[in-house]
Write a protein that holds these residues in place. Structure first.
Motif, PDB file in Angstrom:
ATOM      1  N   ASP B  75       0.826  -1.219   0.000  1.00  0.00           N
ATOM      2  CA  ASP B  75       0.000   0.000   0.000  1.00  0.00           C
ATOM      3  C   ASP B  75       0.851   1.257   0.000  1.00  0.00           C
ATOM      4  O   ASP B  75       0.705   2.119  -0.840  1.00  0.00           O
ATOM      5  N   GLN B  98       6.235   3.137  -8.788  1.00  0.00           N
ATOM      6  CA  GLN B  98       5.180   2.249  -8.310  1.00  0.00           C
ATOM      7  C   GLN B  98       5.292   0.843  -8.896  1.00  0.00           C
ATOM      8  O   GLN B  98       4.636  -0.078  -8.439  1.00  0.00           O
ATOM      9  N   LYS B 148       1.552   1.000  -4.147  1.00  0.00           N
ATOM     10  CA  LYS B 148       0.393   1.856  -4.442  1.00  0.00           C
ATOM     11  C   LYS B 148       0.713   3.334  -4.264  1.00  0.00           C
ATOM     12  O   LYS B 148       0.222   4.172  -5.001  1.00  0.00           O
ATOM     13  N   SER B 149       1.500   3.652  -3.245  1.00  0.00           N
ATOM     14  CA  SER B 149       1.832   5.073  -3.093  1.00  0.00           C
ATOM     15  C   SER B 149       3.266   5.251  -2.609  1.00  0.00           C
ATOM     16  O   SER B 149       3.770   4.463  -1.815  1.00  0.00           O
TER      17      SER B 149
END
Lengths: 157, 344
Positions: B75, B98, B148-149
């Protein structure tokens, strides 16, 4: 690091004695050229190792117990540039022919100046000459080669 | 949409083949690409370009990371990852995009082609070194992670002398220092820090953050001889080189990696034994030594036929500083130049 080339044979009693004598001689020589031998000592797997700066060049000295015992003096000079490598390789070969008691070579992406000889018969005068010569040539060559061919001085940004 | 186009009954054979080639580019899976190119070739059997692409894909090994490893979805990128398997392990690193590309130093990976990446609570994954840039001491490692980030970054050009920084080590250490100097001109990628090698417990690759926690660069083990402080590579340079690698991978999906110099190499695909950039023997060389090399492609790759022949030895390897790179003789201009005769 044990030294540049690993050697397979087990150390012999005679070479261990010679190794300690040579280590003392190297430390005396380092002191005579203004290097703090204690500060220059490196942790190595076997034998002895020192490193110090001479001008812009890093000099590494190894006494290796493998086989009959070897003195290795080397200087990582520069990281290979990204281009014009054929010209650089040719220049290194030309310089190799001009050098006495030393050779230029490439390992991975680094150009090294290198000297190696058996400890047997090595005396302080010869070791002193080798150290001074490698240090002097490396300090002279590194800036010249980087200026001409690009690349990065070893260990610097 | 491409699928709809290839099914369009009005298309002629060439257009349909072209559509299948485009369709092949739409997905990363090797088997899918091969299937599309085979279909393209069925419609246009004489298309040498498609045949070449297909041959290249067939001879390329399936990427074990993509084919075998299940993606690890993360995440939020951990601020620091661990690197093991290089000659100077352990080292640290961090995610730069990413797609799971990890940055560390070339000193950490050395000539290793695979390393283990420690992801903290997410375990350990195998990473494949895809490029090393000796001039920047940067190594980029492909991992099966999908992030994801990512955290915020602070470009090196916005950093100033005496700015507070923190270097993170995978072991958990957070070392405080300041910026001593911000490089300018050709050295603008480098920041000199107050951190010394003795303060750091691993081989480098540590993410360097500013006081607000924004990623400013990567700590190397290169030392500024004047101050004794460690150099950090600015995040802008890292991102730029990461983008360059991604672009190269899109353009040359069959390229391999030369651990000796860090370059992308294609020589082994054509039966060549040596890296076309540095001349080091490629790890695949023993495996391909028995195969007959594609001399035409290799010649182009090694640039042996792209230069004017030397007037003395006729070699086409080129010239440097007015001398032939093969025979070393000086390149003397033809007599008509000396006499002022115009070249026809």
């Amino acid at each position: 690091m044990t030294g540049w080339f690993r050697r397979g044979a087990a150390p012999q009693d005679d070479s261990l004695g010679q190794l300690e004598v040579s280590a003392r001689a190297v430390e005396d020589i380092l002191a005579s050229i203004g290097v703090d031998a204690a500060a220059a000592r490196m942790a190595v797997e076997s034998g002895y190792g020192w490193n110090f700066l001479r001008g812009s060049a890093l000099i590494e000295v190894y006494l290796t117990p493998e086989d009959w015992g070897f003195l290795q003096v080397l200087s990582p000079i520069m990281h290979l540039p990204q281009s014009n490598l054929l010209a650089l390789y040719r220049r290194l070969l030309e310089l190799n022919l001009e050098l006495t008691n030393a050779a230029l070579g490439v390992h991975e992406d680094v150009v090294y100046l290198y000297h190696e000889r058996l400890l047997e018969g090595l005396d302080a005068v010869e070791a002193d000459a080798v150290l001074r010569r490698i240090a002097g040539v490396a300090d002279e060559l590194d800036d010249v080669l980087v200026e001409e061919f690009g690349g990065r001085l070893y260990g610097q940004g | 949409m491409l699928r709809a186009i290839v099914a369009e009954p009005e298309l002629d054979a060439h257009a349909r083949a072209t559509a299948f080639v485009w369709l092949a580019e739409s997905r990363p899976e090797r088997d899918f690409k091969i299937d599309c190119l085979q279909r393209a070739l069925a419609h246009e059997p004489d298309n040498a370009q498609v045949q070449e692409m297909l041959d290249r894909l067939r001879t390329s090994e399936a990427s074990p990371q993509i084919a075998a490893a299940r993606p690890v979805v993360i995440d939020a990128a951990p601020p620091v990852v661990g690197i093991r398997g290089g000659p100077n392990e352990p080292g640290s690193g961090f995610f730069v995009n990413q797609r799971g590309l990890v940055a560390t130093t070339g000193y950490v990976t050395g000539s290793a082609t695979t390393v283990d990446i420690g992801l903290g609570n997410d375990g350990t994954v195998e990473g494949r070194v895809v490029r090393r840039f000796p001039a920047s001491d940067l190594a980029l490692i492909e991992t099966p992670a999908q992030v994801k980030s990512l955290g915020e970054v602070m470009p090196a050009m916005l950093m100033a002398r005496d700015d507070l920084i923190f270097a993170l080590t995978y072991s958990g250490a957070r070392t405080r220092g300041v910026i001593r100097e911000v490089g300018t001109g050709a050295r603008s990628q480098w920041l000199v820090t107050s951190l010394s090698p003795a303060l750091m417990s691993d081989a480098g690759g540590n993410p360097v953050g500013d006081a607000a926690g924004k990623l400013a660069g990567m700590l190397t083990r290169n030392v500024d001889r004047g101050s004794g402080g460690l150099y950090a590579l600015g995040i802008g340079q890292i991102q730029q080189l990461a983008e360059q690698v991604q672009q190269e991978q899109r353009l040359m999906p069959d390229a391999g990696y030369c651990g000796a110099c860090g370059s992308a190499t294609r020589a082994h695909r054509y039966g060549g034994l040596y890296c076309e950039t540095c001349g080091a023997q490629l790890p695949e060389a023993p495996a391909v030594a028995g195969a007959s090399p594609d001399l035409e492609r290799l010649s182009r790759l090694y640039e042996g036929d792209e230069n004017e022949p030397c007037p003395t030895c006729a070699a086409t390897v080129g010239f440097y500083a007015g001398r032939c790179l093969r025979c070393g003789r000086e390149l003397t201009p033809p007599a008509r130049w000396a006499t002022g005769e115009a070249a026809s």
